[in-house]
Design an enzyme around this catalytic site. Structure first.
Site, PDB file in Angstrom:
ATOM      1  N   SER A 111       0.846  -1.189   0.000  1.00  0.00           N
ATOM      2  CA  SER A 111       0.000   0.000   0.000  1.00  0.00           C
ATOM      3  C   SER A 111       0.882   1.238   0.000  1.00  0.00           C
ATOM      4  O   SER A 111       1.972   1.235   0.591  1.00  0.00           O
ATOM      5  CB  SER A 111      -0.861  -0.011   1.266  1.00  0.00           C
ATOM      6  OG  SER A 111      -1.489   1.248   1.437  1.00  0.00           O
ATOM      7  N   TYR A 167      -0.832  -0.645  10.350  1.00  0.00           N
ATOM      8  CA  TYR A 167      -0.999  -0.931   8.917  1.00  0.00           C
ATOM      9  C   TYR A 167       0.212  -0.401   8.142  1.00  0.00           C
ATOM     10  O   TYR A 167       0.867  -1.136   7.409  1.00  0.00           O
ATOM     11  CB  TYR A 167      -2.291  -0.290   8.411  1.00  0.00           C
ATOM     12  CG  TYR A 167      -2.630  -0.640   6.975  1.00  0.00           C
ATOM     13  CD1 TYR A 167      -3.282  -1.829   6.669  1.00  0.00           C
ATOM     14  CD2 TYR A 167      -2.298   0.215   5.928  1.00  0.00           C
ATOM     15  CE1 TYR A 167      -3.597  -2.152   5.358  1.00  0.00           C
ATOM     16  CE2 TYR A 167      -2.618  -0.106   4.612  1.00  0.00           C
ATOM     17  CZ  TYR A 167      -3.272  -1.285   4.333  1.00  0.00           C
ATOM     18  OH  TYR A 167      -3.581  -1.609   3.026  1.00  0.00           O
TER      19      TYR A 167
END
Ligand SMILES: NC(=O)c1ccc[n+]([C@@H]2O[C@H](COP(=O)([O-])OP(=O)(O)OC[C@H]3O[C@@H](n4cnc5c(N)ncnc54)[C@H](OP(=O)(O)O)[C@@H]3O)[C@@H](O)[C@H]2O)c1
Length: 229
Positions: free
Chosen positions: A138, A153
């Site tokens: 990501s 994350y």
């Protein structure tokens, strides 16, 4: 040539789109899912389209399920040519507010689970001179893009990126390992307001999972183009 590709977290979202697109290109896909029923439903939905798909139970939080899945696949005589480490979890909290189990979950799903799978599968890829590993990362784990994601994350996706760079140095060039960012995608994680469909989000992962022999390794991509780490 028909290849066999294992996709984790393939019961829904981007993982299911990656699996379907790979199967539509003539490959055999193994859909990793931590919930057997959800995985079987997803595999059945692809078989109904005439595609070659089967479910395997893999919960990245439970290493024994990873070992058992790879063992069972080996016993069935199948060789895995490609691995898409797609499964992901997003705990929307600042880093220091996470519980131990949320932290462990993020590390297992984004880092130690993928490493365990890679460690089990690569020894069988090397002698066959072919392997494609795709780490679904990501932009939120990118230093260049400001590490924008919620604590665990972003940090664990950055670790997945570091794993990609390190592995590309350790593996022979016949085994290609790349990371990618799917963009902002309409899934349970991305939400309904996201700008991309699961199929659009899956495209770069499918491209990386089917790279020709002269394709790149050790890179980070979005929309099939290199991006900064
Ligand atoms: N959507 C976006 O905008 C976006 C943006 C950038 C990156 N990504 C990345 O793209 C990947 C796919 O995300 P998505 O948007 O498709 O998310 P999603 O719809 O929430 O799907 C996540 C998948 O991961 C699985 N998973 C979670 N924990 C697992 C575990 N312990 N073991 C095995 N599987 C597990 C889920 O299984 P269950 O169904 O059992 O929960 C599900 O299949 C993730 O790596 C995510 O970080 C997504």
């Amino acid at each position: 040539m028909k290849r066999t590709v294992l996709v984790t977290g393939a019961n829904r979202g981007i993982g299911l789109a990656v699996a379907r697109q790979l199967a539509e290109r003539g490959n055999s896909v193994l859909l990793g899912s931590r919930d057997s029923e959800a995985g079987e439903d997803a595999a059945r939905s692809l078989r109904r389209l005439g595609l070659d798909a089967a479910a395997v139970r893999i919960d990245l939080n439970v290493p024994a399920t990873i070992d058992a899945a790879v063992n069972d696949i080996g016993k069935s005589g199948r060789q895995i040519d490609g691995l898409v480490n797609n499964a992901g979890v997003l705990h929307e909290k600042p880093l220091l507010e996470l519980t131990d189990s949320e932290l462990a979950d993020s590390v297992a799903v984004h880092l130690t689970g993928p490493i365990r799978l890679i460690r089990l599968l690569v020894p069988n890829m090397i002698p066959r001179g072919y392997g494609r590993i795709v780490n679904v990362s990501s932009g939120w784990g990118s230093f260049a893009e400001g590490m924008g994601g919620p604590g665990a994350y972003g940090v664990t996706k950055a670790a997945l990126n570091a794993l990609t760079v390190r592995l590309a140095k350790e593996l022979p060039p016949t085994i290609k390992v790349n990371a990618m960012c799917p963009g902002w995608v309409r899934t349970r994680m991305g939400g309904e307001g996201a700008t991309r469909s699961p199929d659009e989000g899956a495209d770069t992962a499918v491209w990386l999972a089917t790279l020709p022999d002269n394709g790149p390794t050790g890179g980070f991509f979005r929309d099939r183009k290199p991006i900064e780490w």
